[in-house]
Design a protein around this motif. Structure first.
Motif, short mmCIF file in Angstrom:
data_model
loop_
_atom_site.label_atom_id
_atom_site.label_comp_id
_atom_site.label_asym_id
_atom_site.label_seq_id
_atom_site.Cartn_x
_atom_site.Cartn_y
_atom_site.Cartn_z
N LEU A 180 117.32 17.26 -10.31
CA LEU A 180 118.74 17.58 -10.45
C LEU A 180 119.39 18.12 -9.17
O LEU A 180 120.53 17.74 -8.86
N PRO A 181 118.71 19.00 -8.41
CA PRO A 181 119.36 19.50 -7.20
C PRO A 181 119.69 18.41 -6.17
O PRO A 181 120.55 18.62 -5.31
N GLY A 182 119.02 17.26 -6.25
CA GLY A 182 119.26 16.19 -5.29
C GLY A 182 120.38 15.25 -5.67
O GLY A 182 120.71 14.35 -4.88
N TYR A 183 120.97 15.42 -6.84
CA TYR A 183 122.04 14.53 -7.29
C TYR A 183 123.41 15.21 -7.14
O TYR A 183 123.55 16.42 -7.39
N ASP A 184 124.38 14.43 -6.77
CA ASP A 184 125.77 14.85 -6.92
C ASP A 184 126.25 14.22 -8.22
O ASP A 184 126.78 13.11 -8.23
N LEU A 185 126.03 14.91 -9.31
CA LEU A 185 126.26 14.32 -10.62
C LEU A 185 127.73 13.96 -10.84
O LEU A 185 128.04 12.92 -11.43
N GLU A 186 128.62 14.80 -10.37
CA GLU A 186 130.04 14.51 -10.54
C GLU A 186 130.41 13.21 -9.84
O GLU A 186 131.12 12.36 -10.41
N ALA A 187 129.89 13.03 -8.63
CA ALA A 187 130.17 11.80 -7.88
C ALA A 187 129.52 10.59 -8.55
O ALA A 187 130.11 9.50 -8.60
N LEU A 188 128.30 10.76 -9.07
CA LEU A 188 127.61 9.66 -9.74
C LEU A 188 128.38 9.20 -10.97
O LEU A 188 128.53 7.99 -11.22
N MET A 189 128.86 10.16 -11.75
CA MET A 189 129.62 9.81 -12.94
C MET A 189 130.91 9.08 -12.58
O MET A 189 131.27 8.07 -13.20
#
Length: 246
Positions: A180-189
């Motif tokens: 999880l720390p390696g993802y920019d989840l907001e950008a991915l979504m």
């Protein structure tokens, strides 16, 4: 030496024997899945999913039922029946949670048959139509078996499924404390929404002090909220697959 050979086999499966499929959902999709089914993937995650009014996909290994994996108690039959009755999807993860790299095609087929029988006996004849590779391991021979027996297979290669996918080895991201720390989840979504793609996520345990392969309840809640904020349709994996078909 075996580790290096296995790495080469995983890479070959990723780039060779591609079974292309067109993915054309009318809008971006997010799908959530849980592998192995530690007890907390239902007892902790289930209420969060219900609160958000969404369904997930649970990839089951019959041989793990009532046992332990990574030191955690795994689901009992009543958990599997409860989540299925609640409308969540159930997919195949082999019977014994074995890496397909360690199984000859005939042995893999036997494991899939055993798991299908085990699940069918407990879920009133339910037929599993999708597969997730244990440990994310995939070799060319196993990939061919999966392609022949299931509508699609889900791997662990990071990325959004868009435009063209590899039917037996779809991409996914890990909702895991180690990833999880390696993802920019907001950008991915948002990228998934803008590209009208399909973002599939997988996790394991859900608890306040998760394993490296699990997440906290707050992590799970945040992921779902970000998908909603991006305007993504949130569907189980099999339903997401169907929505992607042109």
């Amino acid at each position: 030496m075996k580790s290096r050979i296995d790495q080469m086999r995983r890479r070959a499966a990723r780039y060779l024997d591609i079974r292309p499929v067109t993915l054309a959902p009318p809008r971006g999709i997010f799908s959530l899945s849980f592998d192995d089914i530690p007890v907390t993937a239902w007892t902790e995650a289930g209420p969060i999913l219900a609160e958000h009014g969404i369904k997930a996909t649970y990839y089951v290994c019959g041989g793990l039922s009532g046992g332990t994996n990574l030191g955690l108690p795994q689901f009992e039959t009543e958990h599997l029946q409860a989540l299925h009755a609640a409308g969540h999807e159930v997919g195949c993860h082999t019977y014994e949670h074995a890496s397909v790299l360690d199984l000859a095609p005939a042995s893999l087929g036997a494991s899939l048959d055993r798991n299908a029988l085990w699940v069918g006996e407990r879920l009133q004849g339910h037929v599993m139509t999708s597969f997730a590779y244990p440990f994310g391991d995939c070799g060319l021979k196993a990939k061919a078996v999966v392609a022949d027996r299931f509508e699609f297979g889900r791997g662990v290669t990071n990325g959004i499924n868009r435009v063209r996918g590899d039917r037996p080895l779809l991409k996914a991201i890990g909702i895991e404390s180690r990833r999880l720390p390696g993802y920019d989840l907001e950008a991915l979504m948002q990228e998934t929404a803008d590209a009208r793609g399909w973002l599939v996520a997988y996790g394991h345990d859900v608890m306040d002090s998760p394993t490296a392969y699990g997440c906290t309840p707050d992590d799970l809640d945040r992921v779902i909220r970000l998908a909603k904020t991006a305007g993504l349709d949130i569907l189980p994996v099999e339903a997401g697959w169907r929505a992607c078909q042109p």
